[in-house]
Structure formats: structure tokens, C-alpha cells
Design a protein around this motif. Sequence first.
Motif, short mmCIF file in Angstrom:
data_model
loop_
_atom_site.label_atom_id
_atom_site.label_comp_id
_atom_site.label_asym_id
_atom_site.label_seq_id
_atom_site.Cartn_x
_atom_site.Cartn_y
_atom_site.Cartn_z
N SER A 23 0.85 -1.19 0.00
CA SER A 23 0.00 0.00 0.00
C SER A 23 0.89 1.24 0.00
CB SER A 23 -0.92 0.00 1.24
OG SER A 23 -1.69 1.18 1.28
N ARG A 24 0.79 2.01 -1.08
CA ARG A 24 1.58 3.23 -1.22
C ARG A 24 3.08 2.97 -1.04
NH1 ARG A 24 -2.17 7.60 2.16
NH2 ARG A 24 -4.06 7.35 0.89
N GLY A 25 3.49 1.86 -1.61
CA GLY A 25 4.91 1.51 -1.59
C GLY A 25 5.39 0.90 -0.29
N ARG A 26 4.50 0.63 0.63
CA ARG A 26 4.90 0.04 1.90
C ARG A 26 4.17 -1.29 2.12
NH1 ARG A 26 4.43 4.23 6.75
NH2 ARG A 26 5.54 2.47 7.73
N ASN A 27 4.90 -2.24 2.72
CA ASN A 27 4.30 -3.52 3.05
C ASN A 27 3.43 -3.39 4.29
OD1 ASN A 27 5.48 -5.20 1.01
ND2 ASN A 27 7.43 -5.08 2.10
N GLN A 28 2.22 -3.92 4.17
CA GLN A 28 1.31 -3.95 5.32
C GLN A 28 0.92 -5.40 5.60
OE1 GLN A 28 -1.97 -1.33 4.30
NE2 GLN A 28 -0.89 0.45 5.15
N PHE A 29 0.82 -5.72 6.88
CA PHE A 29 0.52 -7.10 7.28
C PHE A 29 -0.79 -7.14 8.06
CE2 PHE A 29 5.08 -6.97 6.65
CZ PHE A 29 5.35 -8.17 6.00
N TYR A 30 -1.54 -8.25 7.85
CA TYR A 30 -2.78 -8.49 8.57
C TYR A 30 -2.77 -9.92 9.06
CZ TYR A 30 -4.37 -4.32 6.05
OH TYR A 30 -4.49 -3.05 5.55
N TYR A 31 -3.45 -10.15 10.17
CA TYR A 31 -3.60 -11.53 10.60
C TYR A 31 -5.07 -11.91 10.53
CZ TYR A 31 -5.44 -10.47 15.32
OH TYR A 31 -6.21 -10.06 16.38
N ILE A 32 -5.31 -13.17 10.16
CA ILE A 32 -6.66 -13.70 10.05
C ILE A 32 -6.78 -14.87 11.00
CG2 ILE A 32 -8.36 -14.76 8.53
CD1 ILE A 32 -6.93 -13.39 6.20
N ASP A 33 -7.74 -14.78 11.90
CA ASP A 33 -8.04 -15.89 12.81
C ASP A 33 -9.04 -16.79 12.11
OD1 ASP A 33 -9.16 -17.56 14.81
OD2 ASP A 33 -8.47 -16.16 16.35
N LYS A 34 -8.60 -18.02 11.79
CA LYS A 34 -9.45 -18.92 11.01
C LYS A 34 -10.72 -19.34 11.75
CE LYS A 34 -7.11 -19.44 7.18
NZ LYS A 34 -7.67 -19.19 5.86
N LYS A 35 -10.69 -19.30 13.06
CA LYS A 35 -11.88 -19.70 13.82
C LYS A 35 -12.94 -18.60 13.83
CE LYS A 35 -9.62 -22.98 16.96
NZ LYS A 35 -9.31 -23.30 18.38
#
Length: 272
Positions: free
Chosen positions: A42-54
Amino acid sequence: MKELSIEINIRIKEINALITQSTTRIRKYSNYEDIHVQSNLSRGRNQFYYIDKKTHKKEFIKGKDMKRFSKYIQRDYDFAVNKKLLQIQKKLMRIEKDIQGIDLGQVKEIYEMQTPSKKPYITPIIPSDEDFIARWYEEHKGEQNTFPIEGNIYTERGEHVRSKSEKILADLFYKYDIPYVYEPKIKMNNGHMACPDFALLNKETRQTIYWEHLGLINQDEYAVRNLEKLHEYEESSLILGENLLISMESTKKGLNTKLVEMQIKKKISKTL
């Protein structure tokens, strides 16, 4: 086909070792939460998200929290690697099974099974070992070096050679039933003629291998001259360790016959 089978077995051993290592890695993840990390740009920067599968909850990961979630990135990588290794192992095992029934020796046997009365009228598509070796000797004439040989050193097979070490080498080739000739003549790519110490035949692969013995490696002039010779061989597609083998000694350290036999068994006669 035997060469191919050996190569497949080497690959299987490599894969099995990696699977063992990979399996050890993934065991430690049994108690990890079912969380997966996603990333986007996003706008040249890495962004991280976590997803809880439950809970299907998706949240942004702040920079300060990346160390905590990095273990899930490693875990997903390790599981993906393990899955791929198992797929490769399965394919290799199938290939190994398939090639077991493929042997050109079966083609040779068709000629061997012919009656003696018919054989003179047949030209086999794959020459017998005896015919191939006889033709090889015709094409690789020995004792072509015109430089005079001093001394009275003779091999078991009767060749007049230049040194005791060359006799030892020749007698080892003879011991292991390796077709060889002493001092054949070959033409280099630059037009020069060379006389390697020996030409040898790998009966299994039907490959010609040349052997040079370097007897005075601690003498500067001799060493330089032979390095130039090896360079000339390389330019003529004689590659050290493949179709060109060497043995060495100096005035202080003699020929190591154990190393010679190792090379023979590894490169020339793998059936030993």
C-alpha cells in the motif's frame, strides 16, 4: 539405465533427508493458533494483517507486533515446503519403480539368444561388450609417444613404461579388468597432438576417460608445464573429474594407491 537409476536414488536420498529435517520443524507447530498472516503493498509500503481462522477476524498488524506474528509466517512456509517435498518424493518413487523395468540389456539379450548359425548374418543395433571393446582398442592405439623410454620397467601386460608409478597404475587397471592403452595420441582443439599417460574405457557407460600422472608436482617448472597441459585439455573438452582424471606424487610423497583405487571405483568401474 543404471546411471539413471543411481541418479534417481541419489535424489530420493536428498529428498528423504530434507523431509526428515522438515518434519522435525513442523512438529513444534502443533500448539500454534490457527492464525495466518497476509501481506499487501500500500503506497509503496508492506502492510501485514492476521486472520483468525476460527473467528474469521482480520486485523492490521502494527510494526511493533511483527515479531510476535513472524512465527506464523515461518510456520506457513515450513508446511508449504513439507507438502512440496512429499509431492516430489512421491513422483521420484514412481519414477524409480517405472525405470526398474527399463534396461537396454534386454535389447542386447535378443542378439545373444540367437543361434550361433544366425549371428553372422545379424548386425546388432547395440554392439556386444566384446565387439565394442575390440573396436575401442582399434580406435585408441597405445604407445604412440615417440619420445624414448629409459629404464626397464614393464607392466603386467608387457608395456614398456617410463616410471614405477605408471606401472602401478597400469597394473591396477589390469587388476580391475579395465580396458586401457598406454600413451595414446589425441588431437587438441588448437591442432596440437598430445599423449596422455592412459586412455581407459568405462565398460558400463562406454565412455573414454583419460588419465594423467603428475610425478614431480613439487618442481616448479614441471608443475607449470602440467598446469598448462591441463588447461589445454580443458579447452579440448577434457574436463578434470569427468573424462580426465589425474594422480600425483612428489619427490617426498609417493603415489597414493588408495586414492587411485577410489577414483577407479567411482569413475571407471562402478560395479566394483
